[in-house]
Motif scaffolding. Structure first.
Motif, PDB file in Angstrom:
ATOM      1  N   UNK A  22      21.548  42.489  36.819  1.00 18.22           N
ATOM      2  CA  UNK A  22      22.234  43.005  35.635  1.00 18.22           C
ATOM      3  C   UNK A  22      22.796  41.831  34.841  1.00 18.22           C
ATOM      4  N   UNK A  23      22.623  41.903  33.521  1.00 14.99           N
ATOM      5  CA  UNK A  23      23.177  40.903  32.622  1.00 14.99           C
ATOM      6  C   UNK A  23      24.056  41.598  31.598  1.00 14.99           C
ATOM      7  N   UNK A  24      25.098  40.903  31.189  1.00 14.28           N
ATOM      8  CA  UNK A  24      25.934  41.413  30.107  1.00 14.28           C
ATOM      9  C   UNK A  24      26.111  40.288  29.093  1.00 14.28           C
ATOM     10  N   UNK A  25      25.786  40.586  27.832  1.00  8.74           N
ATOM     11  CA  UNK A  25      25.961  39.614  26.765  1.00  8.74           C
ATOM     12  C   UNK A  25      27.377  39.716  26.229  1.00  8.74           C
ATOM     13  N   UNK A  26      27.958  38.570  25.961  1.00  9.57           N
ATOM     14  CA  UNK A  26      29.345  38.495  25.524  1.00  9.57           C
ATOM     15  C   UNK A  26      29.416  37.905  24.128  1.00  9.57           C
ATOM     16  N   UNK A  27      30.475  38.195  23.410  1.00  8.85           N
ATOM     17  CA  UNK A  27      30.653  37.622  22.075  1.00  8.85           C
ATOM     18  C   UNK A  27      31.418  36.302  22.138  1.00  8.85           C
ATOM     19  N   UNK A  28      32.053  36.017  23.280  1.00  8.39           N
ATOM     20  CA  UNK A  28      32.828  34.790  23.451  1.00  8.39           C
ATOM     21  C   UNK A  28      32.824  34.408  24.935  1.00  8.39           C
ATOM     22  N   UNK A  29      32.960  33.124  25.205  1.00 10.97           N
ATOM     23  CA  UNK A  29      33.040  32.689  26.601  1.00 10.97           C
ATOM     24  C   UNK A  29      34.324  33.176  27.268  1.00 10.97           C
ATOM     25  N   UNK A  30      35.268  33.634  26.452  1.00 13.02           N
ATOM     26  CA  UNK A  30      36.548  34.109  26.983  1.00 13.02           C
ATOM     27  C   UNK A  30      36.545  35.606  27.279  1.00 13.02           C
ATOM     28  N   UNK A  31      35.457  36.304  26.914  1.00 11.32           N
ATOM     29  CA  UNK A  31      35.359  37.740  27.212  1.00 11.32           C
ATOM     30  C   UNK A  31      35.386  37.962  28.717  1.00 11.32           C
ATOM     31  N   UNK A  32      36.109  38.977  29.134  1.00  9.86           N
ATOM     32  CA  UNK A  32      36.171  39.368  30.540  1.00  9.86           C
ATOM     33  C   UNK A  32      35.783  40.845  30.640  1.00  9.86           C
ATOM     34  N   UNK A  33      34.487  41.133  30.689  1.00 10.13           N
ATOM     35  CA  UNK A  33      34.077  42.540  30.732  1.00 10.13           C
ATOM     36  C   UNK A  33      34.508  43.208  32.031  1.00 10.13           C
ATOM     37  N   UNK A  34      34.800  44.497  31.932  1.00  9.05           N
ATOM     38  CA  UNK A  34      35.092  45.298  33.119  1.00  9.05           C
ATOM     39  C   UNK A  34      33.794  45.391  33.929  1.00  9.05           C
ATOM     40  N   UNK A  35      33.851  44.974  35.184  1.00  2.00           N
ATOM     41  CA  UNK A  35      32.641  44.986  36.008  1.00  2.00           C
ATOM     42  C   UNK A  35      32.405  46.378  36.580  1.00  2.00           C
ATOM     43  N   UNK A  36      31.198  46.895  36.402  1.00  2.88           N
ATOM     44  CA  UNK A  36      30.877  48.200  36.987  1.00  2.88           C
ATOM     45  C   UNK A  36      30.898  48.119  38.513  1.00  2.88           C
ATOM     46  N   UNK A  37      31.081  49.260  39.173  1.00  3.21           N
ATOM     47  CA  UNK A  37      31.139  49.261  40.638  1.00  3.21           C
ATOM     48  C   UNK A  37      29.768  49.049  41.277  1.00  3.21           C
ATOM     49  N   UNK A  38      28.718  48.976  40.476  1.00  4.09           N
ATOM     50  CA  UNK A  38      27.379  48.775  41.016  1.00  4.09           C
ATOM     51  C   UNK A  38      26.900  47.324  40.919  1.00  4.09           C
ATOM     52  N   UNK A  39      27.728  46.421  40.375  1.00  7.94           N
ATOM     53  CA  UNK A  39      27.324  45.020  40.386  1.00  7.94           C
ATOM     54  C   UNK A  39      27.837  44.354  41.653  1.00  7.94           C
ATOM     55  N   UNK A  40      27.043  43.427  42.128  1.00  6.93           N
ATOM     56  CA  UNK A  40      27.402  42.671  43.319  1.00  6.93           C
ATOM     57  C   UNK A  40      27.802  41.257  42.940  1.00  6.93           C
ATOM     58  N   UNK A  41      27.283  40.318  43.677  1.00  8.21           N
ATOM     59  CA  UNK A  41      27.629  38.907  43.510  1.00  8.21           C
ATOM     60  C   UNK A  41      27.181  38.380  42.150  1.00  8.21           C
ATOM     61  N   UNK A  42      28.051  37.590  41.519  1.00  9.30           N
ATOM     62  CA  UNK A  42      27.677  36.948  40.261  1.00  9.30           C
ATOM     63  C   UNK A  42      26.724  35.798  40.540  1.00  9.30           C
ATOM     64  N   UNK A  43      25.653  35.713  39.748  1.00  7.88           N
ATOM     65  CA  UNK A  43      24.662  34.657  39.918  1.00  7.88           C
ATOM     66  C   UNK A  43      24.458  33.859  38.628  1.00  7.88           C
ATOM     67  N   UNK A  44      25.418  33.968  37.695  1.00  3.17           N
ATOM     68  CA  UNK A  44      25.370  33.181  36.464  1.00  3.17           C
ATOM     69  C   UNK A  44      25.241  31.711  36.839  1.00  3.17           C
TER      70      UNK A  44
END
Length: 161
Positions: free
Chosen positions: A115-137
């Protein structure tokens, strides 16, 4: 200049499917693939085709330029692919003000779901859905470019998911 700012996560389970759209099949290949830039072509299941140039080293932010192209030309470009053609279905899943893109891979990477989420700023902190696991950015083995070039092994990626 267009900027791509995105975070990437492994997906845990199937809970995302209840909010997902019908999805669209994508075939993509890299025509140029270097450490700090890539040129890829994508063919979509609805008949569209696009070419994308990405430039930059940063994991979170890169310059990105996208253009619609002729479908027949895109098909022809696939012949010049560096590495393998990636096949996946992309679903859009809205969650708390953001639209997440969930890619379900086929072929050599069957079983991998990212899953990827595009942000408008590097400071955005999106609410993570309960179906995402480990971040791999920033983990290059999860980039489509690495998967196309065979830098990451599909089986090991599925085990980590």
């Amino acid at each position: 200049m267009a900027k791509e700012i995105e975070r990437k996560f492994l997906v845990s389970g199937q809970r995302w499917r209840s909010a997902a759209n019908e999805g669209i099949a994508i075939r993509q290949a890299y025509i140029v693939a270097q450490d700090d830039r890539s040129l890829r072509v994508r063919l979509y299941g609805d008949g569209r085709a696009r070419i994308t140039l990405k430039v930059g080293h940063a994991a979170l932010v890169r310059d990105e330029y996208e253009f619609d192209i002729d479908r027949d030309e895109a098909e022809d470009m696939l012949r010049h692919a560096v590495g393998k053609v990636i096949e996946k279905v992309r679903y859009k899943v809205p969650h708390e003000g953001h639209v997440w893109e969930v890619d379900v891979y086929d072929g050599a990477h069957r079983g991998l779901v990212i899953a990827e989420v595009e942000l408008s700023s590097i400071h955005d902190e999106p609410e993570l859905p309960n179906w995402v696991g480990r971040e791999v950015t920033g983990e290059s083995r999860y980039s489509n470019q690495s998967m196309a070039l065979g830098i990451s092994n599909g089986a090991s990626l599925r085990q980590l998911a």
